[in-house]
Design a protein around this motif. Structure first.
Motif, PDB file in Angstrom:
ATOM      1  N   PRO A 176       0.849  -1.199   0.000  1.00 56.03           N
ATOM      2  CA  PRO A 176       0.000   0.000   0.000  1.00 56.03           C
ATOM      3  C   PRO A 176       0.884   1.249   0.000  1.00 56.03           C
ATOM      4  N   LEU A 177       0.556   2.197  -0.842  1.00 58.07           N
ATOM      5  CA  LEU A 177       1.344   3.424  -0.964  1.00 58.07           C
ATOM      6  C   LEU A 177       0.423   4.624  -1.047  1.00 58.07           C
ATOM      7  N   ASP A 178       0.971   5.783  -0.656  1.00 62.20           N
ATOM      8  CA  ASP A 178       0.237   7.037  -0.772  1.00 62.20           C
ATOM      9  C   ASP A 178       0.703   7.856  -1.966  1.00 62.20           C
ATOM     10  N   VAL A 179       1.999   7.767  -2.295  1.00 58.99           N
ATOM     11  CA  VAL A 179       2.566   8.555  -3.396  1.00 58.99           C
ATOM     12  C   VAL A 179       3.786   7.828  -3.953  1.00 58.99           C
ATOM     13  N   VAL A 180       4.011   7.978  -5.263  1.00 51.97           N
ATOM     14  CA  VAL A 180       5.232   7.482  -5.895  1.00 51.97           C
ATOM     15  C   VAL A 180       5.974   8.687  -6.465  1.00 51.97           C
ATOM     16  N   LEU A 181       7.261   8.784  -6.144  1.00 55.01           N
ATOM     17  CA  LEU A 181       8.166   9.762  -6.756  1.00 55.01           C
ATOM     18  C   LEU A 181       8.961   8.989  -7.797  1.00 55.01           C
ATOM     19  N   LEU A 182       8.882   9.395  -9.062  1.00 56.14           N
ATOM     20  CA  LEU A 182       9.392   8.578 -10.153  1.00 56.14           C
ATOM     21  C   LEU A 182      10.307   9.363 -11.073  1.00 56.14           C
ATOM     22  N   ASP A 183      11.538   8.873 -11.215  1.00 57.87           N
ATOM     23  CA  ASP A 183      12.494   9.465 -12.154  1.00 57.87           C
ATOM     24  C   ASP A 183      12.039   9.149 -13.577  1.00 57.87           C
ATOM     25  N   GLU A 184      12.156  10.118 -14.463  1.00 50.22           N
ATOM     26  CA  GLU A 184      11.702   9.925 -15.833  1.00 50.22           C
ATOM     27  C   GLU A 184      12.703   9.130 -16.657  1.00 50.22           C
ATOM     28  N   SER A 185      13.986   9.329 -16.383  1.00 51.56           N
ATOM     29  CA  SER A 185      15.017   8.706 -17.212  1.00 51.56           C
ATOM     30  C   SER A 185      15.770   7.638 -16.414  1.00 51.56           C
ATOM     31  N   MET A 186      15.455   6.373 -16.712  1.00 52.50           N
ATOM     32  CA  MET A 186      16.121   5.246 -16.047  1.00 52.50           C
ATOM     33  C   MET A 186      16.464   4.195 -17.086  1.00 52.50           C
ATOM     34  N   PRO A 187      17.513   3.419 -16.851  1.00 52.52           N
ATOM     35  CA  PRO A 187      17.829   2.331 -17.782  1.00 52.52           C
ATOM     36  C   PRO A 187      16.781   1.219 -17.687  1.00 52.52           C
ATOM     37  N   GLY A 188      16.627   0.474 -18.761  1.00 49.74           N
ATOM     38  CA  GLY A 188      15.658  -0.622 -18.761  1.00 49.74           C
ATOM     39  C   GLY A 188      14.303  -0.138 -19.216  1.00 49.74           C
ATOM     40  N   ILE A 189      13.488   0.256 -18.280  1.00 45.92           N
ATOM     41  CA  ILE A 189      12.154   0.759 -18.580  1.00 45.92           C
ATOM     42  C   ILE A 189      12.098   2.220 -18.123  1.00 45.92           C
ATOM     43  N   SER A 190      11.647   3.096 -18.992  1.00 45.37           N
ATOM     44  CA  SER A 190      11.661   4.531 -18.680  1.00 45.37           C
ATOM     45  C   SER A 190      10.622   4.872 -17.616  1.00 45.37           C
ATOM     46  N   GLY A 191      10.728   6.063 -17.094  1.00 47.57           N
ATOM     47  CA  GLY A 191       9.764   6.530 -16.121  1.00 47.57           C
ATOM     48  C   GLY A 191       8.360   6.622 -16.691  1.00 47.57           C
ATOM     49  N   LEU A 192       8.249   7.049 -17.948  1.00 51.26           N
ATOM     50  CA  LEU A 192       6.919   7.147 -18.576  1.00 51.26           C
ATOM     51  C   LEU A 192       6.292   5.768 -18.768  1.00 51.26           C
ATOM     52  N   GLU A 193       7.101   4.789 -19.147  1.00 49.54           N
ATOM     53  CA  GLU A 193       6.589   3.417 -19.279  1.00 49.54           C
ATOM     54  C   GLU A 193       6.193   2.860 -17.911  1.00 49.54           C
ATOM     55  N   THR A 194       7.025   3.138 -16.911  1.00 48.73           N
ATOM     56  CA  THR A 194       6.725   2.695 -15.549  1.00 48.73           C
ATOM     57  C   THR A 194       5.441   3.358 -15.064  1.00 48.73           C
ATOM     58  N   LEU A 195       5.306   4.638 -15.335  1.00 45.53           N
ATOM     59  CA  LEU A 195       4.101   5.381 -14.954  1.00 45.53           C
ATOM     60  C   LEU A 195       2.849   4.731 -15.540  1.00 45.53           C
ATOM     61  N   ALA A 196       2.890   4.388 -16.820  1.00 47.99           N
ATOM     62  CA  ALA A 196       1.732   3.769 -17.473  1.00 47.99           C
ATOM     63  C   ALA A 196       1.374   2.444 -16.805  1.00 47.99           C
ATOM     64  N   LYS A 197       2.373   1.660 -16.449  1.00 51.81           N
ATOM     65  CA  LYS A 197       2.109   0.362 -15.820  1.00 51.81           C
ATOM     66  C   LYS A 197       1.605   0.536 -14.388  1.00 51.81           C
ATOM     67  N   ILE A 198       2.132   1.518 -13.670  1.00 52.69           N
ATOM     68  CA  ILE A 198       1.644   1.801 -12.311  1.00 52.69           C
ATOM     69  C   ILE A 198       0.184   2.233 -12.370  1.00 52.69           C
ATOM     70  N   LYS A 199      -0.147   3.113 -13.303  1.00 54.52           N
ATOM     71  CA  LYS A 199      -1.524   3.590 -13.428  1.00 54.52           C
ATOM     72  C   LYS A 199      -2.471   2.463 -13.845  1.00 54.52           C
ATOM     73  N   ALA A 200      -1.970   1.480 -14.598  1.00 49.23           N
ATOM     74  CA  ALA A 200      -2.805   0.333 -14.966  1.00 49.23           C
ATOM     75  C   ALA A 200      -3.105  -0.531 -13.738  1.00 49.23           C
ATOM     76  N   ILE A 201      -2.195  -0.540 -12.778  1.00 44.87           N
ATOM     77  CA  ILE A 201      -2.373  -1.330 -11.554  1.00 44.87           C
ATOM     78  C   ILE A 201      -3.224  -0.575 -10.542  1.00 44.87           C
ATOM     79  N   LYS A 202      -2.854   0.674 -10.298  1.00 38.31           N
ATOM     80  CA  LYS A 202      -3.550   1.513  -9.310  1.00 38.31           C
ATOM     81  C   LYS A 202      -3.754   2.898  -9.914  1.00 38.31           C
ATOM     82  N   SER A 203      -4.872   3.068 -10.580  1.00 40.14           N
ATOM     83  CA  SER A 203      -5.109   4.295 -11.340  1.00 40.14           C
ATOM     84  C   SER A 203      -5.186   5.548 -10.462  1.00 40.14           C
TER      85      SER A 203
END
Length: 188
Positions: A47-74
């Motif tokens: 359970p989380l209240d907020v995610v702080l997310l870097d946009e530029s990361m190796p592997g999967i970008s922050g924007l891709e991670t954001l989309a997957k997080i929002k698909a899990i917990k909109s």
């Protein structure tokens, strides 16, 4: 007890020690991860209240991670943190329903202000909902004290949304046992 549970995802998390300590000293519980894949798994399991997310990361970008997080917990608020000030990156992030956008280097006060804005908004919405519920309850109690007849009850319940389903059809009133069908009550 912590003020909020925060996940901070940044491939350079070691350089953010001062911000992490600052938030922990302010009463926040902060978990740290260095990539989007781990962040997605963490969001699924904690359970989380907020995610702080870097946009530029190796592997999967922050924007891709954001989309997957929002698909899990909109409804999970996400703050995008980036070095990139390009307008298209900001537009993509905003279009992906971020709660805030911070440009690196971030100082602890910027992060704290963003968190307070997000968390206070959630708290204020919750308080407003509670206040509205309490007001409706008070109104109903006052109506009870005025000894309404059956027709007034029906009118008041329809106005309160208790009777009717939004398309003009009324719901069946329930008997004292809580069942709409009297034969069903005898089965219990």
């Amino acid at each position: 007890m912590s003020l909020a549970k925060i996940l901070w995802v940044d491939d350079e998390i070691d350089s953010l020690k001062s911000q992490l300590l600052f938030l922990q000293n302010k009463g926040y519980e902060v978990a740290c991860l260095t990539n989007g894949f781990d962040a997605i798994d963490y969001v699924k399991e904690h359970p989380l209240d907020v995610v702080l997310l870097d946009e530029s990361m190796p592997g999967i970008s922050g924007l891709e991670t954001l989309a997957k997080i929002k698909a899990i917990k909109s409804n999970l608020p996400v703050v995008m943190i980036t070095k990139n000030e390009a307008e298209n990156v900001m537009e993509d992030a905003i279009g992906s329903q971020i709660s805030d956008y911070l440009i690196k280097p971030v100082n602890p006060s910027q992060v704290l202000l963003s968190l307070k804005k997000i968390l206070d908004n959630k708290r204020l919405v919750s308080e407003k909902t509670t206040t509205s519920y309490q007001q409706e309850f008070r109104n109903l109690f006052m109506e009870l004290n005025s000894n309404p007849d059956a027709q007034e009850w029906q009118k008041n319940l329809c106005q309160a949304g208790v009777l009717g389903n939004g398309n003009g059809q009324e719901r069946q009133p329930r008997n004292a046992g809580g069942f709409s069908n009297p034969e069903r009550r005898s089965q219990h």
